[in-house]
Design a protein around this motif. Sequence first.
Motif, PDB file in Angstrom:
ATOM      1  N   TYR A  62     -76.552  56.694 -12.311  1.00 33.30           N
ATOM      2  CA  TYR A  62     -76.866  56.843 -11.224  1.00 33.30           C
ATOM      3  C   TYR A  62     -76.849  55.091 -10.610  1.00 33.30           C
ATOM      4  O   TYR A  62     -77.835  54.449 -11.381  1.00 33.30           O
ATOM      5  CB  TYR A  62     -77.773  57.629 -10.985  1.00 33.30           C
ATOM      6  CG  TYR A  62     -78.095  58.526 -11.211  1.00 33.30           C
ATOM      7  CD1 TYR A  62     -78.006  59.943 -10.297  1.00 33.30           C
ATOM      8  CD2 TYR A  62     -77.753  59.025 -12.744  1.00 33.30           C
ATOM      9  CE1 TYR A  62     -77.517  61.234 -10.702  1.00 33.30           C
ATOM     10  CE2 TYR A  62     -77.779  60.626 -13.240  1.00 33.30           C
ATOM     11  CZ  TYR A  62     -77.757  61.430 -12.130  1.00 33.30           C
ATOM     12  OH  TYR A  62     -77.553  63.025 -12.958  1.00 33.30           O
ATOM     13  N   LEU A  63     -75.974  54.886  -9.520  1.00 31.59           N
ATOM     14  CA  LEU A  63     -75.464  53.602  -9.137  1.00 31.59           C
ATOM     15  C   LEU A  63     -76.632  52.938  -8.269  1.00 31.59           C
ATOM     16  O   LEU A  63     -77.401  53.723  -7.278  1.00 31.59           O
ATOM     17  CB  LEU A  63     -74.776  53.263  -8.600  1.00 31.59           C
ATOM     18  CG  LEU A  63     -72.960  53.555  -9.048  1.00 31.59           C
ATOM     19  CD1 LEU A  63     -71.644  53.913  -8.055  1.00 31.59           C
ATOM     20  CD2 LEU A  63     -72.776  52.178 -10.363  1.00 31.59           C
ATOM     21  N   PRO A  64     -77.260  52.117  -8.845  1.00 24.77           N
ATOM     22  CA  PRO A  64     -78.510  51.848  -7.581  1.00 24.77           C
ATOM     23  C   PRO A  64     -77.920  50.929  -6.245  1.00 24.77           C
ATOM     24  O   PRO A  64     -76.783  50.414  -6.162  1.00 24.77           O
ATOM     25  CB  PRO A  64     -79.420  50.821  -8.858  1.00 24.77           C
ATOM     26  CG  PRO A  64     -77.430  49.713  -9.081  1.00 24.77           C
ATOM     27  CD  PRO A  64     -77.028  50.868  -9.585  1.00 24.77           C
ATOM     28  N   PRO A  65     -79.999  50.732  -5.475  1.00 22.66           N
ATOM     29  CA  PRO A  65     -78.672  50.308  -3.989  1.00 22.66           C
ATOM     30  C   PRO A  65     -78.339  48.622  -4.886  1.00 22.66           C
ATOM     31  O   PRO A  65     -79.250  47.792  -4.969  1.00 22.66           O
ATOM     32  CB  PRO A  65     -80.133  49.708  -3.349  1.00 22.66           C
ATOM     33  CG  PRO A  65     -80.702  50.974  -4.365  1.00 22.66           C
ATOM     34  CD  PRO A  65     -80.487  51.445  -5.201  1.00 22.66           C
ATOM     35  N   PRO A  66     -77.550  47.532  -3.277  1.00 23.97           N
ATOM     36  CA  PRO A  66     -76.401  46.440  -3.933  1.00 23.97           C
ATOM     37  C   PRO A  66     -78.347  45.315  -3.809  1.00 23.97           C
ATOM     38  O   PRO A  66     -77.509  44.498  -4.881  1.00 23.97           O
ATOM     39  CB  PRO A  66     -75.811  46.645  -2.677  1.00 23.97           C
ATOM     40  CG  PRO A  66     -75.298  48.113  -2.529  1.00 23.97           C
ATOM     41  CD  PRO A  66     -76.928  49.062  -2.693  1.00 23.97           C
ATOM     42  N   ASP A  67     -79.157  45.706  -2.717  1.00 24.30           N
ATOM     43  CA  ASP A  67     -79.939  45.261  -3.014  1.00 24.30           C
ATOM     44  C   ASP A  67     -80.947  45.125  -4.408  1.00 24.30           C
ATOM     45  O   ASP A  67     -81.866  44.330  -4.507  1.00 24.30           O
ATOM     46  CB  ASP A  67     -80.561  44.956  -1.511  1.00 24.30           C
ATOM     47  CG  ASP A  67     -81.447  45.846  -1.405  1.00 24.30           C
ATOM     48  OD1 ASP A  67     -80.992  47.348  -1.832  1.00 24.30           O
ATOM     49  OD2 ASP A  67     -81.993  46.107   0.127  1.00 24.30           O
ATOM     50  N   ALA A  68     -81.089  46.177  -5.248  1.00 17.69           N
ATOM     51  CA  ALA A  68     -81.793  46.285  -5.895  1.00 17.69           C
ATOM     52  C   ALA A  68     -81.784  45.023  -6.848  1.00 17.69           C
ATOM     53  O   ALA A  68     -80.799  45.154  -7.601  1.00 17.69           O
ATOM     54  CB  ALA A  68     -82.032  47.889  -6.885  1.00 17.69           C
ATOM     55  N   ARG A  69     -83.101  44.321  -7.244  1.00 17.21           N
ATOM     56  CA  ARG A  69     -83.143  44.184  -8.366  1.00 17.21           C
ATOM     57  C   ARG A  69     -83.713  44.276  -9.589  1.00 17.21           C
ATOM     58  O   ARG A  69     -84.492  44.198  -9.957  1.00 17.21           O
ATOM     59  CB  ARG A  69     -85.201  42.440  -8.016  1.00 17.21           C
ATOM     60  CG  ARG A  69     -84.020  41.847  -6.160  1.00 17.21           C
ATOM     61  CD  ARG A  69     -84.821  40.525  -6.348  1.00 17.21           C
ATOM     62  NE  ARG A  69     -84.597  39.841  -7.319  1.00 17.21           N
ATOM     63  CZ  ARG A  69     -85.195  38.452  -6.832  1.00 17.21           C
ATOM     64  NH1 ARG A  69     -85.639  38.177  -5.976  1.00 17.21           N
ATOM     65  NH2 ARG A  69     -85.203  37.981  -7.981  1.00 17.21           N
ATOM     66  N   ALA A  70     -83.041  43.882 -10.976  1.00 22.55           N
ATOM     67  CA  ALA A  70     -83.040  44.029 -12.363  1.00 22.55           C
ATOM     68  C   ALA A  70     -83.081  45.579 -12.204  1.00 22.55           C
ATOM     69  O   ALA A  70     -84.413  45.861 -13.134  1.00 22.55           O
ATOM     70  CB  ALA A  70     -83.879  43.196 -12.751  1.00 22.55           C
ATOM     71  N   ALA A 100     -73.472  49.853 -16.067  1.00 22.56           N
ATOM     72  CA  ALA A 100     -74.887  49.973 -15.903  1.00 22.56           C
ATOM     73  C   ALA A 100     -75.018  47.680 -15.447  1.00 22.56           C
ATOM     74  O   ALA A 100     -75.852  47.434 -14.425  1.00 22.56           O
ATOM     75  CB  ALA A 100     -75.964  49.644 -16.596  1.00 22.56           C
ATOM     76  N   VAL A 101     -74.875  47.203 -16.650  1.00 20.26           N
ATOM     77  CA  VAL A 101     -74.535  45.539 -16.593  1.00 20.26           C
ATOM     78  C   VAL A 101     -74.754  44.710 -15.212  1.00 20.26           C
ATOM     79  O   VAL A 101     -74.663  44.041 -14.997  1.00 20.26           O
ATOM     80  CB  VAL A 101     -74.354  45.095 -17.885  1.00 20.26           C
ATOM     81  CG1 VAL A 101     -74.317  43.127 -17.532  1.00 20.26           C
ATOM     82  CG2 VAL A 101     -74.957  45.314 -18.858  1.00 20.26           C
ATOM     83  N   ALA A 102     -72.549  45.285 -15.044  1.00 18.44           N
ATOM     84  CA  ALA A 102     -72.438  44.739 -13.978  1.00 18.44           C
ATOM     85  C   ALA A 102     -73.023  45.358 -12.541  1.00 18.44           C
ATOM     86  O   ALA A 102     -72.726  44.384 -11.440  1.00 18.44           O
ATOM     87  CB  ALA A 102     -71.101  45.448 -13.762  1.00 18.44           C
ATOM     88  N   THR A 103     -73.890  45.972 -12.559  1.00 17.08           N
ATOM     89  CA  THR A 103     -74.417  46.691 -11.339  1.00 17.08           C
ATOM     90  C   THR A 103     -75.882  45.241 -10.996  1.00 17.08           C
ATOM     91  O   THR A 103     -76.460  45.647  -9.962  1.00 17.08           O
ATOM     92  CB  THR A 103     -74.743  47.767 -11.055  1.00 17.08           C
ATOM     93  OG1 THR A 103     -75.397  48.658 -12.308  1.00 17.08           O
ATOM     94  CG2 THR A 103     -73.836  48.821 -10.219  1.00 17.08           C
ATOM     95  N   GLY A 104     -76.176  44.954 -11.703  1.00 23.40           N
ATOM     96  CA  GLY A 104     -77.360  44.169 -12.314  1.00 23.40           C
ATOM     97  C   GLY A 104     -78.759  45.356 -12.238  1.00 23.40           C
ATOM     98  O   GLY A 104     -78.964  44.396 -12.629  1.00 23.40           O
TER      99      GLY A 104
END
Length: 298
Positions: A62-70, A100-104
């Motif tokens: 489940y992809l996180p929002p682009p501005d989410a921090r870790a 997941a790592v790539a999404t931060g």
Amino acid sequence: MGFEVRTAVPADAVGVARIWAVTMPQLVKTARAVELELRHGQSRGVLVAADGADVVGYANIYLPPPDARAPRVGITVQVPPEVRRRGIGSALLAAITERAVATGAGRLLVAVRDDDASKGFAERHGFTLGRQMSHAAAELSAVPEPVDPPAGLRVLDYSALTPRQLFDAEIAVRDDDPSGLSGGPAYEEWVDVSWHNPDGRHDLSFAVLDGDQVLSFVTTTADPDRGMIWSNLTGTIPAARGRGLAKVVKSAALARARDAGFTVASTGNDAANAPMLAVNKWLGYRVTSGAWTAEKAL
């Protein structure tokens, strides 16, 4: 190795649905619904393990929002029992972790079946078990009759609602699931894959309203071939809790499903969600299996 891990495509829908049916038979997730998700879903990344023309494993993130921090992100890894111990689960987990790592992402969250093999796999890959969950089923022939709503409120099935009415209520309850597993997409995608879910039954899904505002709701998916329904999400907005509204909507849904010829209702809950567990016990649900949440820091 005998298999490859790749991005899922709509043509994989039948194979993915078969995996869900084998690994989580209490769920309602047909090939039609999987295909819709693969065509229109934007908030998840989906991978499969393929052995020739056969889909032998499934994973998503489940992809996180682009501005989410870790952020903590939810993932799923499913491999049918007959093809386990070939490295399929490990390969899918490695690929989805890389994504997941790539999404931060800072942490992974996954649901793990309550059996030694599944828990052992999670722990060997660095996950720590967290919250206990349960799956339960009820025989619809024995469910009680629907409960009337409190004075001034009305009960409607989803055919009388707009998608926005329901979405606003769902947004209000998503973050209250103690397991952390009840997230969802933004409105436009939600309409495409949830409101228009081909497994969804608007006639078997109910809401309690005060005026035009949805206070409580239950979303039902159904598989007529198996005579089974699944309560996909039941929620009451915070301001309306403590009034018995979940009992109102669920009793209406189960009675309607019984009258439509369905025989079994299934659901899943956090094992510490005492109010919802009490409603389900009153409705006749009995625990059939269990699961755990598990987390891993990246």
